[in-house]
Structure formats: structure tokens, C-alpha cells
Design an enzyme around this catalytic site. Structure first.
Site, PDB file in Angstrom:
ATOM      1  N   HIS A 227      -7.054  -5.222  18.152  1.00 40.16           N
ATOM      2  CA  HIS A 227      -7.733  -6.417  18.538  1.00 40.16           C
ATOM      3  C   HIS A 227      -7.127  -7.632  18.352  1.00 40.16           C
ATOM      4  CE1 HIS A 227      -8.779  -5.701  14.507  1.00 40.16           C
ATOM      5  NE2 HIS A 227      -9.083  -6.623  14.295  1.00 40.16           N
TER       6      HIS A 227
ATOM      7  N   HIS B 235       0.924  -1.301   0.103  1.00 39.63           N
ATOM      8  CA  HIS B 235      -0.001   0.065   0.002  1.00 39.63           C
ATOM      9  C   HIS B 235       0.856   1.359   0.017  1.00 39.63           C
ATOM     10  CE1 HIS B 235      -1.203   3.321   2.723  1.00 39.63           C
ATOM     11  NE2 HIS B 235      -2.382   3.349   2.130  1.00 39.63           N
TER      12      HIS B 235
ATOM     13  N   HIS C 222      12.904  -1.474   3.592  1.00 47.06           N
ATOM     14  CA  HIS C 222      13.400  -0.451   4.462  1.00 47.06           C
ATOM     15  C   HIS C 222      14.677   0.268   4.046  1.00 47.06           C
ATOM     16  CE1 HIS C 222      10.481  -0.437   7.862  1.00 47.06           C
ATOM     17  NE2 HIS C 222      10.325  -1.885   7.513  1.00 47.06           N
TER      18      HIS C 222
ATOM     19  N   ASN D  15       0.551   5.844  -0.371  1.00 45.96           N
ATOM     20  CA  ASN D  15      -0.374   6.916  -0.197  1.00 45.96           C
ATOM     21  C   ASN D  15       0.336   8.147  -0.188  1.00 45.96           C
ATOM     22  OD1 ASN D  15      -1.994   9.198   1.525  1.00 45.96           O
ATOM     23  ND2 ASN D  15      -3.429   8.033  -0.005  1.00 45.96           N
TER      24      ASN D  15
ATOM     25  N   ARG E  85      -0.533  12.689  -0.331  1.00 42.88           N
ATOM     26  CA  ARG E  85      -1.678  13.475  -0.415  1.00 42.88           C
ATOM     27  C   ARG E  85      -1.519  14.992   0.091  1.00 42.88           C
ATOM     28  NH1 ARG E  85      -2.198   9.752   3.618  1.00 42.88           N
ATOM     29  NH2 ARG E  85      -2.251  10.482   5.756  1.00 42.88           N
TER      30      ARG E  85
ATOM     31  N   GLY F  18     -17.841  10.124  -0.384  1.00 33.27           N
ATOM     32  CA  GLY F  18     -16.955  10.162  -1.398  1.00 33.27           C
ATOM     33  C   GLY F  18     -17.358   8.688  -2.329  1.00 33.27           C
ATOM     34  N   ARG F  19     -16.484   8.623  -3.461  1.00 32.41           N
ATOM     35  CA  ARG F  19     -16.871   7.662  -4.527  1.00 32.41           C
ATOM     36  C   ARG F  19     -16.680   6.167  -3.926  1.00 32.41           C
ATOM     37  NH1 ARG F  19     -14.707   5.284  -9.462  1.00 32.41           N
ATOM     38  NH2 ARG F  19     -16.153   5.129 -10.996  1.00 32.41           N
TER      39      ARG F  19
END
Length: 318
Positions: free
Chosen positions: A186, A117, A156, A119, A121, A274-275
Site C-alpha cells: 500500500h 528484526h 549485507h 527470527n 524457527r 498466542g500470548r
């Protein structure tokens, strides 16, 4: 700060080029198909947040290497920041906002390739008569099912390389934040072996101006494919069977749990109306849950549990 110092167009141009580059390289590595492009636009205000804007969703499903992957760009505006964005910034409640970024998740077919993953922004909170408040955020993390030390070290090393030009304290700080953020309370385990996570990056953080914060975002964005593609390339031809696939599907359940219960991006997207297709693009294509399952000690499957706690991987594995 004057609004003219916030170069939204430069950020948008970079993000679109980043999306193109990542999709091109991942398609080359897969070798069987291209990412489908879905451009979308909201011309009228929608949802309780009055959301407008658009984006470019790029998805691959059914590839020989990538079972499902999405690399999304969006640039949206809204009347009010949602609770997920103001929980740590109550002074910004009631401001309008714009947010633009690239977010991606790759779910490989071969269980020996980790899920990944990333991201990057930019958020801008605006209020008439006051200076806009901006901040950058993002990062990338790795979720192996059958971990290899060489992969963890390489991942890393690239994470550290993304930070080196900005100060020696940056990698340890954002590596630690990643370990803490991608943690399933959890389950009492991390989602994977971490990487980088940062948020609230603006002038107040390190005294960096907009251009330096933007440069850091670009470094993180550019290092993702350098970190991930070599791992995909050296693991995609490893033979596997039903046992390995079953374990991958079981561990994908942890990924789904985190995204639906804790992930800020997912929560932000749903709270702003959002979409939905783009927001939930990150979910695995197939996943299983087994009641109280534990792999037998000493098996290949049990090895992952040695990696699901924060460690200084470059010191531990070097």
C-alpha cells in the site's frame, strides 16, 4: 522420515543459548540496563487451536541506547495449524503442530541507529499414523531512518557470510525473498534495506537433511548480532534533535503497518491465540502518523526514500 531424526531438544538448546548471547551483547552495547526476564507457561489448552507450551520473553524498555527491545523464545504446541500456516500448504490442514523459535525486534532511541528484526524457527506438523512434516524459517532485516552506506554494506556482507558455506546461490535467493516479503504494497516501498528471509526449508528445498537445515538456521541466528552490534556501536553517540526524533517516529509508523497487516509471525500468533504481550512486543514504543507528509527534497530526511526499493547493495555501494 522417522521422528527420531527431528532433534527438537538440540534446536531448543541452541535457541535458548542464542537468546542469552544476543541479550548479553545488546545489554553491553546499551550500557545502562539488562533485559527483564519473563518466563511463562500454558499448562492447559487455550484458544481455538488448543495451544499449550511456554517460553521466555526478555524485554528492555527505557535504556540509554535501546528505547525498547524484545528477544523472545517460545515453544508451543497446538491441535490444528492456523490458516496462516496452511495457506501455502493446504495438505497440512488439520494437523497438530509444534513451533519453537527466537524472535526479536530492537527499537533504538537514537534515530541514526536502524531498527532491526530477526527470527529463527522450526515448525513440525504431525498427524497420527503419518510421518511428521518439518521445516525451518527465519532471517533478519534492517530498517534505517537515516541510512549510511557503510552500515548497509556491512549488513549485507554479514548476510552473505551467513549463507556462503551452503552454496553461492543461497544469499541471492534469500536476499530477494527478503526484499519481496518486507514490502509494503500500500506504500509501494520496502520496509528497509532488507537482509535475509527464508521459509519452508526442509529436504524438499535443496535436498538438505535435518542437520544441514538446522546448521543453516544456526548460521543465520549467529550472524545477526555480528551484523547489528557494530552498527549500533558506531551510531549511538551521534547527536540528534527534535527534528530527527520526529522523523523516526513517523517512519516507525511504516514498521507498525507492516507488522499488523502483513507479518506472518504476528498473524500466526494471533490466529493461534498466542500470548498477546509477547506477540505485540515487536511494536514501537512511540509512533506517529502524519497526513500526506513528504520531506522536502534534498533534506536529510528525504534520503531514506532512495533506499526503499530492492537493490544489489553490495554491487551498488561497493
Amino acid at each position: 522420515m522417522s521422528e527420531t531424526t527431528i532433534n527438537v531438544q538440540a534446536v531448543k538448546d541452541y535457541l535458548l543459548s542464542l537468546q542469552d548471547d544476543i541479550c548479553s551483547q545488546l545489554s553491553e552495547e546499551d550500557g545502562s540496563m539488562e533485559f527483564v526476564i519473563d518466563e511463562w507457561e500454558r499448562e492447559g489448552e487455550e484458544g481455538v487451536m488448543g495451544l499449550t507450551g511456554g517460553g521466555r520473553t526478555r524485554v528492555m524498555e527505557g535504556g540509554e541506547v535501546i528505547e525498547k527491545g524484545g528477544v523472545n523464545f517460545s515453544h508451543v504446541r497446538g491441535k490444528n495449524l492456523p490458516p496462516s500456516a496452511t495457506a501455502h500448504r493446504p495438505e497440512l490442514a488439520g494437523r497438530s503442530f509444534q513451533a519453537l523459535g527466537v524472535s526479536l525486534v530492537i527499537h533504538p532511541r537514537n534515530p541514526y541507529i536502524p531498527t532491526s528484526h530477526a527470527n529463527v524457527r522450526l515448525f513440525i506438523a504431525e498427524k497420527e499414523g503419518e510421518a511428521p512434516v518439518w521445516w525451518f524459517g527465519g532471517g533478519f532485516d534492517l530498517t534505517p531512518y537515516y541510512p549510511f552506506d557503510d552500515d548497509v554494506i556491512h549488513w549485507h556482507m554479514q548476510s552473505k557470510s551467513a549463507c556462503e558455506a551452503f552454496g553461492e546461490e543461497i544469499y541471492p535467493k534469500y536476499k530477494k525473498w527478503c526484499d519481496e516479503y518486507f514490502y509494503l504494497k500500500h506504500r509501494d516501498e520496502t520496509r528497509g534495506v532488507g537482509g535475509l528471509f527464508y521459509d519452508d526449508l526442509n529436504e524438499a528445498t535443496f535436498g538438505w537433511d535435518f542437520e544441514k537445515c538446522f546448521a543453516f538456521m544456526q548460521s543465520v541466528g549467529d550472524h545477526f548480532i555480528k551484523a547489528y552490534r557494530p552498527i549500533m556501536g558506531r551510531r549511538k553517540d551521534i547527536e540528534y534533535g527534535e527534528r530527527q526524533k520526529d522523523f523516526q517516529l513517523y517512519r516507525r509508523g511504516r514498521y507498525a503497518e507492516f507488522n499488523l497487516a502483513f507479518d506472518r509471525g504476528t498473524i500466526f500468533g494471533l490466529q493461534t491465540g498466542g500470548r498477546t504481550e509477547s506477540i505485540l512486543m515487536s511494536m514501537p514504543p512511540v509512533v506517529t502518523w502524519k497526513y500526506d507528509y513528504k520531506p522536502e527534497p534534498g533534506t536529510e530526511e528525504s534520503n531514506i526514500y532512495n533506499y526503499l526499493t530492492p537493490k544489489d547493495w553490495l554491487a551498488e555501494l561497493a
